[in-house]
Write a protein that holds these residues in place. Structure first.
Motif, PDB file in Angstrom:
ATOM      1  N   GLN A   1       2.059 -22.760  71.456  1.00 36.48           N
ATOM      2  CA  GLN A   1       2.270 -22.076  72.736  1.00 36.48           C
ATOM      3  C   GLN A   1       2.517 -23.099  73.843  1.00 36.48           C
ATOM      4  OE1 GLN A   1      -1.342 -19.967  73.582  1.00 36.48           O
ATOM      5  NE2 GLN A   1      -0.954 -18.348  72.090  1.00 36.48           N
ATOM      6  N   TYR A   2       1.586 -24.020  73.946  1.00 33.01           N
ATOM      7  CA  TYR A   2       1.631 -24.970  75.047  1.00 33.01           C
ATOM      8  C   TYR A   2       2.881 -25.839  74.973  1.00 33.01           C
ATOM      9  CZ  TYR A   2      -0.083 -27.828  78.802  1.00 33.01           C
ATOM     10  OH  TYR A   2      -0.198 -28.465  80.003  1.00 33.01           O
ATOM     11  N   SER A   3       3.265 -26.256  73.780  1.00 29.44           N
ATOM     12  CA  SER A   3       4.463 -27.078  73.617  1.00 29.44           C
ATOM     13  C   SER A   3       5.724 -26.303  73.979  1.00 29.44           C
ATOM     14  CB  SER A   3       4.575 -27.580  72.174  1.00 29.44           C
ATOM     15  OG  SER A   3       3.449 -28.342  71.834  1.00 29.44           O
ATOM     16  N   LEU A   4       5.817 -25.061  73.517  1.00 33.10           N
ATOM     17  CA  LEU A   4       7.006 -24.250  73.806  1.00 33.10           C
ATOM     18  C   LEU A   4       7.216 -24.058  75.298  1.00 33.10           C
ATOM     19  CD1 LEU A   4       6.870 -21.489  71.058  1.00 33.10           C
ATOM     20  CD2 LEU A   4       8.764 -23.080  71.467  1.00 33.10           C
ATOM     21  N   MET A   5       6.130 -23.932  76.044  1.00 36.01           N
ATOM     22  CA  MET A   5       6.253 -23.712  77.486  1.00 36.01           C
ATOM     23  C   MET A   5       6.743 -24.958  78.228  1.00 36.01           C
ATOM     24  SD  MET A   5       3.218 -20.970  78.369  1.00 36.01           S
ATOM     25  CE  MET A   5       1.843 -21.855  77.668  1.00 36.01           C
ATOM     26  N   HIS A   6       6.911 -26.079  77.490  1.00 36.38           N
ATOM     27  CA  HIS A   6       7.474 -27.296  78.070  1.00 36.38           C
ATOM     28  C   HIS A   6       8.879 -27.585  77.549  1.00 36.38           C
ATOM     29  CE1 HIS A   6       3.252 -27.942  79.086  1.00 36.38           C
ATOM     30  NE2 HIS A   6       3.682 -28.772  80.005  1.00 36.38           N
ATOM     31  N   MET A   7       9.382 -26.728  76.674  1.00 34.21           N
ATOM     32  CA  MET A   7      10.707 -26.918  76.086  1.00 34.21           C
ATOM     33  C   MET A   7      11.730 -26.050  76.814  1.00 34.21           C
ATOM     34  SD  MET A   7       9.880 -26.858  71.976  1.00 34.21           S
ATOM     35  CE  MET A   7      11.509 -27.430  71.464  1.00 34.21           C
ATOM     36  N   THR A   8      12.979 -26.511  76.790  1.00 32.92           N
ATOM     37  CA  THR A   8      14.079 -25.699  77.300  1.00 32.92           C
ATOM     38  C   THR A   8      14.983 -25.325  76.137  1.00 32.92           C
ATOM     39  OG1 THR A   8      15.464 -27.622  77.794  1.00 32.92           O
ATOM     40  CG2 THR A   8      14.037 -26.830  79.555  1.00 32.92           C
ATOM     41  N   GLU A   9      15.818 -24.336  76.360  1.00 32.86           N
ATOM     42  CA  GLU A   9      16.737 -23.877  75.321  1.00 32.86           C
ATOM     43  C   GLU A   9      17.576 -25.042  74.797  1.00 32.86           C
ATOM     44  OE1 GLU A   9      18.938 -20.729  77.189  1.00 32.86           O
ATOM     45  OE2 GLU A   9      17.332 -19.280  76.885  1.00 32.86           O
ATOM     46  N   GLY A  10      17.677 -25.125  73.477  1.00 29.34           N
ATOM     47  CA  GLY A  10      18.484 -26.163  72.848  1.00 29.34           C
ATOM     48  C   GLY A  10      17.711 -27.406  72.447  1.00 29.34           C
ATOM     49  N   GLU A  11      16.474 -27.543  72.916  1.00 26.20           N
ATOM     50  CA  GLU A  11      15.705 -28.735  72.563  1.00 26.20           C
ATOM     51  C   GLU A  11      15.159 -28.634  71.144  1.00 26.20           C
ATOM     52  OE1 GLU A  11      14.115 -30.974  76.400  1.00 26.20           O
ATOM     53  OE2 GLU A  11      12.921 -29.197  75.926  1.00 26.20           O
ATOM     54  N   TYR A  12      15.010 -29.803  70.521  1.00 28.51           N
ATOM     55  CA  TYR A  12      14.501 -29.914  69.149  1.00 28.51           C
ATOM     56  C   TYR A  12      13.403 -30.963  69.174  1.00 28.51           C
ATOM     57  CZ  TYR A  12      14.736 -30.458  64.020  1.00 28.51           C
ATOM     58  OH  TYR A  12      14.447 -30.505  62.687  1.00 28.51           O
ATOM     59  N   TRP A  13      12.166 -30.544  68.893  1.00 25.46           N
ATOM     60  CA  TRP A  13      11.009 -31.421  68.985  1.00 25.46           C
ATOM     61  C   TRP A  13      10.245 -31.452  67.674  1.00 25.46           C
ATOM     62  CZ3 TRP A  13       7.830 -30.307  74.074  1.00 25.46           C
ATOM     63  CH2 TRP A  13       8.627 -30.556  75.196  1.00 25.46           C
ATOM     64  N   THR A  14       9.520 -32.537  67.466  1.00 25.49           N
ATOM     65  CA  THR A  14       8.510 -32.616  66.416  1.00 25.49           C
ATOM     66  C   THR A  14       7.161 -32.584  67.110  1.00 25.49           C
ATOM     67  OG1 THR A  14       9.936 -33.905  64.943  1.00 25.49           O
ATOM     68  CG2 THR A  14       7.580 -33.986  64.521  1.00 25.49           C
ATOM     69  N   LEU A  15       6.295 -31.654  66.697  1.00 27.90           N
ATOM     70  CA  LEU A  15       4.978 -31.483  67.294  1.00 27.90           C
ATOM     71  C   LEU A  15       3.908 -31.961  66.323  1.00 27.90           C
ATOM     72  CD1 LEU A  15       5.363 -27.733  68.373  1.00 27.90           C
ATOM     73  CD2 LEU A  15       6.185 -29.744  69.601  1.00 27.90           C
ATOM     74  N   TYR A  16       2.913 -32.661  66.830  1.00 27.55           N
ATOM     75  CA  TYR A  16       1.744 -33.095  66.046  1.00 27.55           C
ATOM     76  C   TYR A  16       0.534 -32.392  66.653  1.00 27.55           C
ATOM     77  CZ  TYR A  16       5.093 -36.689  64.740  1.00 27.55           C
ATOM     78  OH  TYR A  16       6.220 -37.341  64.303  1.00 27.55           O
ATOM     79  N   ILE A  17       0.010 -31.404  65.934  1.00 22.09           N
ATOM     80  CA  ILE A  17      -1.013 -30.519  66.488  1.00 22.09           C
ATOM     81  C   ILE A  17      -2.339 -30.725  65.758  1.00 22.09           C
ATOM     82  CG2 ILE A  17      -1.646 -28.105  66.896  1.00 22.09           C
ATOM     83  CD1 ILE A  17       1.349 -27.469  67.003  1.00 22.09           C
ATOM     84  N   PRO A  18      -3.400 -31.097  66.485  1.00 18.80           N
ATOM     85  CA  PRO A  18      -4.721 -31.209  65.836  1.00 18.80           C
ATOM     86  C   PRO A  18      -5.223 -29.835  65.417  1.00 18.80           C
ATOM     87  CG  PRO A  18      -4.931 -31.474  68.212  1.00 18.80           C
ATOM     88  CD  PRO A  18      -3.461 -31.375  67.918  1.00 18.80           C
ATOM     89  N   TYR A  19      -6.104 -29.821  64.445  1.00 21.80           N
ATOM     90  CA  TYR A  19      -6.554 -28.532  63.901  1.00 21.80           C
ATOM     91  C   TYR A  19      -7.215 -27.649  64.953  1.00 21.80           C
ATOM     92  CZ  TYR A  19     -11.432 -30.172  63.473  1.00 21.80           C
ATOM     93  OH  TYR A  19     -12.693 -30.640  63.716  1.00 21.80           O
ATOM     94  N   GLN A  20      -7.811 -28.247  65.989  1.00 23.56           N
ATOM     95  CA  GLN A  20      -8.464 -27.451  67.032  1.00 23.56           C
ATOM     96  C   GLN A  20      -7.445 -26.611  67.816  1.00 23.56           C
ATOM     97  OE1 GLN A  20      -8.822 -30.730  66.513  1.00 23.56           O
ATOM     98  NE2 GLN A  20     -10.935 -31.397  66.825  1.00 23.56           N
ATOM     99  N   SER A  21      -6.215 -27.085  67.924  1.00 21.90           N
ATOM    100  CA  SER A  21      -5.154 -26.349  68.610  1.00 21.90           C
ATOM    101  C   SER A  21      -4.260 -25.619  67.619  1.00 21.90           C
ATOM    102  CB  SER A  21      -4.302 -27.310  69.456  1.00 21.90           C
ATOM    103  OG  SER A  21      -5.061 -27.823  70.520  1.00 21.90           O
ATOM    104  N   GLY A  22      -4.640 -25.647  66.346  1.00 19.54           N
ATOM    105  CA  GLY A  22      -3.912 -24.944  65.291  1.00 19.54           C
ATOM    106  C   GLY A  22      -4.718 -23.757  64.817  1.00 19.54           C
ATOM    107  N   TYR A  23      -5.075 -23.774  63.549  1.00 17.23           N
ATOM    108  CA  TYR A  23      -5.844 -22.681  62.962  1.00 17.23           C
ATOM    109  C   TYR A  23      -7.327 -23.012  62.849  1.00 17.23           C
ATOM    110  CZ  TYR A  23      -1.351 -20.594  62.004  1.00 17.23           C
ATOM    111  OH  TYR A  23      -0.103 -20.049  62.151  1.00 17.23           O
ATOM    112  N   GLY A  24      -7.758 -24.142  63.411  1.00 15.46           N
ATOM    113  CA  GLY A  24      -9.165 -24.509  63.428  1.00 15.46           C
ATOM    114  C   GLY A  24      -9.741 -24.658  62.036  1.00 15.46           C
ATOM    115  N   SER A  25     -10.912 -24.100  61.837  1.00 16.50           N
ATOM    116  CA  SER A  25     -11.571 -24.173  60.532  1.00 16.50           C
ATOM    117  C   SER A  25     -11.146 -23.018  59.636  1.00 16.50           C
ATOM    118  CB  SER A  25     -13.085 -24.158  60.701  1.00 16.50           C
ATOM    119  OG  SER A  25     -13.485 -22.953  61.327  1.00 16.50           O
ATOM    120  N   GLY A  26     -10.250 -22.155  60.149  1.00 14.13           N
ATOM    121  CA  GLY A  26      -9.795 -21.007  59.381  1.00 14.13           C
ATOM    122  C   GLY A  26      -8.652 -21.349  58.439  1.00 14.13           C
ATOM    123  N   THR A  27      -8.150 -20.315  57.795  1.00 15.61           N
ATOM    124  CA  THR A  27      -7.096 -20.509  56.800  1.00 15.61           C
ATOM    125  C   THR A  27      -5.827 -19.749  57.148  1.00 15.61           C
ATOM    126  OG1 THR A  27      -7.950 -18.675  55.483  1.00 15.61           O
ATOM    127  CG2 THR A  27      -8.748 -20.885  54.935  1.00 15.61           C
ATOM    128  N   GLY A  28      -5.649 -19.368  58.396  1.00 18.43           N
ATOM    129  CA  GLY A  28      -4.463 -18.621  58.793  1.00 18.43           C
ATOM    130  C   GLY A  28      -4.641 -17.138  58.528  1.00 18.43           C
TER     131      GLY A  28
END
Length: 190
Positions: A140-167
Motif C-alpha cells: 500500500q505504502y509503496s504504491l502511494m509513492h508510485m506514478t503510472e508507468g513506474e516499475y519498482w522492486t520492493l523489499y518488504i519486511p514481514y511486519q509490513s507483509g503478512y506478519g506471522s500469518g500465512t496469507g
C-alpha cells in the motif's frame, strides 16, 4: 567364514539404511524468521552505505527507503523505471483502484504469486486490478509513492507483509520478507 562376512555385511548395510532414514532433510525454510530479518537488515545496510548514497537518485541500482508509518517499518525500493511527476493526481491514494503487474517472491527467490511470465510484463500478460486499501501495508505504502508507468522492486519486511500469518489462502511461510516486482499500469479509479 564366508557366512560370517555375509552376515556382518548384511547387518552393516541394515544399520546404514536405518541411520539414513532417521536423518531429517534440512528444509529450505528452516530458521525462516531470522533469515528474513537478516535479509532486510542486509538491504538496509546497502541502502545506508556510502556507495549507495553516492548513486544518483534516478539510478535504477539505487536503493531508497520509505517509512511504513502503519507498522513503523522501513520498506526498501529500487526504482527500475522512474517517472518524475509533479501532478499529485498521478499518485494513487488509499482508496484508489489500480491496475498493475506484479511478481511476489521470497528473499530466497521462490516465486509465490505473479501475473506475468518472463523477466518483465509482455504483450500476452494481463495486469490485475487492486484496491490499494486491500493490500498488505508495505505494498500500500509503496504504491502511494508510485506514478503510472513506474516499475519498482520492493523489499518488504514481514511486519509490513503478512506478519506471522500465512496469507489469506494459507500458502505463505510465516515471517516472510517479501520481494515484489511491481509495474503500476494505471490508476483505474482515484
Amino acid at each position: 567364514m564366508s557366512k560370517k562376512i555375509c552376515l556382518f555385511s548384511f547387518v552393516l548395510l541394515a544399520l546404514v539404511f536405518a541411520s539414513c532414514s532417521e536423518t531429517e532433510e534440512v528444509s529450505r525454510y528452516d530458521n525462516w524468521q531470522a533469515r528474513s530479518e537478516a535479509f532486510i537488515d542486509s538491504i538496509a545496510n546497502v541502502c545506508n552505505s556510502a556507495a549507495n548514497q553516492a548513486l544518483a537518485d534516478d539510478d535504477p541500482e539505487k536503493i531508497h527507503a520509505l517509512k511504513d508509518e502503519t507498522n513503523d517499518q522501513w520498506i526498501y525500493v529500487k526504482k527500475i523505471i522512474s517517472i518524475e511527476e509533479e501532478d499529485i493526481n498521478k499518485y494513487p491514494v488509499y482508496t484508489s483502484t489500480i491496475s498493475a503487474y506484479y511478481r511476489m517472491f521470497y528473499f530466497n527467490g521462490d516465486v509465490v504469486q505473479q501475473n506475468f511470465s518472463g523477466t518483465e510484463p509482455g504483450d500476452f500478460d494481463s495486469p490485475s486490478e487492486f484496491t490499494v486499501s486491500g493490500l498488505i501495508s508495505g505494498w500500500q505504502y509503496s504504491l502511494m509513492h508510485m506514478t503510472e508507468g513506474e516499475y519498482w522492486t520492493l523489499y518488504i519486511p514481514y511486519q509490513s507483509g503478512y506478519g506471522s500469518g500465512t496469507g489469506s489462502d494459507g500458502s505463505l511461510q510465516p515471517y516472510s520478507a517479501l520481494v515484489y516486482n511491481v509495474k503500476l499500469v494505471k490508476i483505474v479509479e482515484r
